[in-house]
Design an enzyme around this catalytic site. Structure first.
Site, PDB file in Angstrom:
ATOM      1  N   PHE A  80      14.414   7.610   2.645  1.00 26.18           N
ATOM      2  CA  PHE A  80      13.877   7.002   3.863  1.00 26.18           C
ATOM      3  C   PHE A  80      14.835   5.904   4.327  1.00 26.18           C
ATOM      4  O   PHE A  80      15.860   5.651   3.698  1.00 26.18           O
ATOM      5  CB  PHE A  80      12.473   6.423   3.594  1.00 26.18           C
TER       6      PHE A  80
ATOM      7  N   ASN B   7       0.845  -1.196   0.000  1.00 30.21           N
ATOM      8  CA  ASN B   7       0.000   0.000   0.000  1.00 30.21           C
ATOM      9  C   ASN B   7       0.882   1.247   0.000  1.00 30.21           C
ATOM     10  O   ASN B   7       0.401   2.347   0.237  1.00 30.21           O
ATOM     11  CB  ASN B   7      -0.922   0.018   1.233  1.00 30.21           C
TER      12      ASN B   7
ATOM     13  N   ASP C  75      10.678  -7.584  -1.344  1.00 31.56           N
ATOM     14  CA  ASP C  75      11.278  -7.479  -0.016  1.00 31.56           C
ATOM     15  C   ASP C  75      12.706  -6.977  -0.208  1.00 31.56           C
ATOM     16  O   ASP C  75      13.389  -7.382  -1.152  1.00 31.56           O
ATOM     17  CB  ASP C  75      11.269  -8.833   0.708  1.00 31.56           C
TER      18      ASP C  75
ATOM     19  N   LYS D 299       5.996   3.395  -3.916  1.00 29.48           N
ATOM     20  CA  LYS D 299       6.348   2.209  -4.705  1.00 29.48           C
ATOM     21  C   LYS D 299       5.335   1.997  -5.832  1.00 29.48           C
ATOM     22  O   LYS D 299       5.694   1.602  -6.939  1.00 29.48           O
ATOM     23  CB  LYS D 299       6.369   0.959  -3.816  1.00 29.48           C
TER      24      LYS D 299
ATOM     25  N   LYS E 290      18.802   8.533  -7.108  1.00 28.23           N
ATOM     26  CA  LYS E 290      18.566   7.253  -6.436  1.00 28.23           C
ATOM     27  C   LYS E 290      17.725   6.329  -7.318  1.00 28.23           C
ATOM     28  O   LYS E 290      18.065   5.159  -7.511  1.00 28.23           O
ATOM     29  CB  LYS E 290      17.872   7.480  -5.093  1.00 28.23           C
TER      30      LYS E 290
END
Ligand code: IMP
Length: 194
Positions: free
Chosen positions: A152, A8, A68, A12, A175
Site C-alpha cells: 500500500f 483499527n 506513526d 497492523k 517486506k
C-alpha cells in the site's frame, strides 16, 4: 496483560498480535469503544505517536502504544515525512496522487535516497507523564516509476537497500521481514517481554 494499539487497521493488528504472542491481549480502538478522531497535530512522527498513545491513556485508562510512519526523501530534505498520508494537496490517503507528486518533485534529481521511518510510543496508565519511544527504519531509494501491485501507500516506488525491486514487487513476506514497522514493533516487543 491488556494493552491497546491505537489503530483499527486489521493488518497492523494481526502483525503485532503474532509478534507479541499470548502474553498480551492487544485491543484495537474499536475494542475499547474509542470512535473519536484522535488528534494528530504534531509536526513530527514522535509528536504524533505520543499524542495518540497519551490520548488513550487519559481518556480510556489503558496502557497503550501508537505508531506513526513517514517516508523521508533525502533530496527533499525529509519530505513528505510526517505529511506522508496527505502529501498531495487536498487529499487524504490518496496513494496515487501522493506518488505522482513525489515522482514529479524528484524529476531530474540524481539523489533518490530515502527511508521509511516508524516511531512507536508506549504510554502507561500508571505513569501518564512518562512514555517510551521505539524507532524502526529501512533505507532505500525512490524508483523512476511505479512497479508492482502488493502492499500500500508508497510501496510501488520504494526499492529497499539490497534489492532491485520495489516493496510492491517483493511482496509481503519479504517486506515484513525488513520493514520499518516490523523493526519498530520488534523493539517494542522486546521491551514488553522483559
Ligand atoms: P501511518 O502512520 O502508518 O498511517 O502511515 C502514514 C502514511 O505513510 C501512509 O498513509 C502511507 O502513505 C505511508 N506509509 C506508511 N507505511 C507505509 C508502508 O509500509 N509502505 C508504503 N507507504 C507507507
Amino acid at each position: 496483560m491488556k494493552i491497546v494499539f491505537a489503530t483499527n487497521n486489521s493488518h497492523k493488528l494481526s502483525e503485532i498480535r503474532s509478534i507479541l504472542g499470548d502474553r498480551f491481549e492487544v485491543l484495537s480502538l474499536s475494542d475499547i469503544g474509542c470512535h473519536a478522531d484522535i488528534p494528530e497535530t504534531a509536526n513530527t512522527l514522535e509528536g504524533n505517536a505520543i499524542q495518540k498513545a497519551r490520548y488513550v491513556v487519559e481518556h480510556f485508562g489503558y496502557d497503550c502504544f501508537a505508531d506513526d510512519t513517514g517516508l523521508e526523501v533525502a533530496a527533499l530534505r525529509g519530505e513528505p515525512g510526517v505529511h506522508s498520508a496527505r502529501y498531495a494537496e487536498g487529499t487524504d490517503h490518496d496513494s496515487e496522487a501522493n506518488m505522482r507528486k513525489l515522482l514529479q518533485r524528484l524529476e531530474g534529481k540524481e539523489d533518490r535516497n530515502a527511508q521509511f521511518r516508524t516511531v512507536i510510543c508506549l504510554a502507561r496508565k500508571d505513569d501518564d507523564a512518562d512514555y517510551s519511544l521505539f524507532e524502526g527504519t529501512v533505507k532505500g531509494r525512490i524508483a523512476e516509476e511505479k512497479k508492482g501491485t502488493e502492499g500500500f501507500g508508497y510501496d510501488p516506488i520504494f526499492v529497499p537497500e539490497g534489492h532491485d525491486q520495489s516493496f510492491a514487487q517483493l511482496g509481503l513476506d519479504i517486506k515484513n521481514s525488513i520493514s520499518h514497522r516490523a523493526r519498530a514493533v520488534e523493539k517494542l516487543a522486546r521491551f514488553l517481554k522483559r
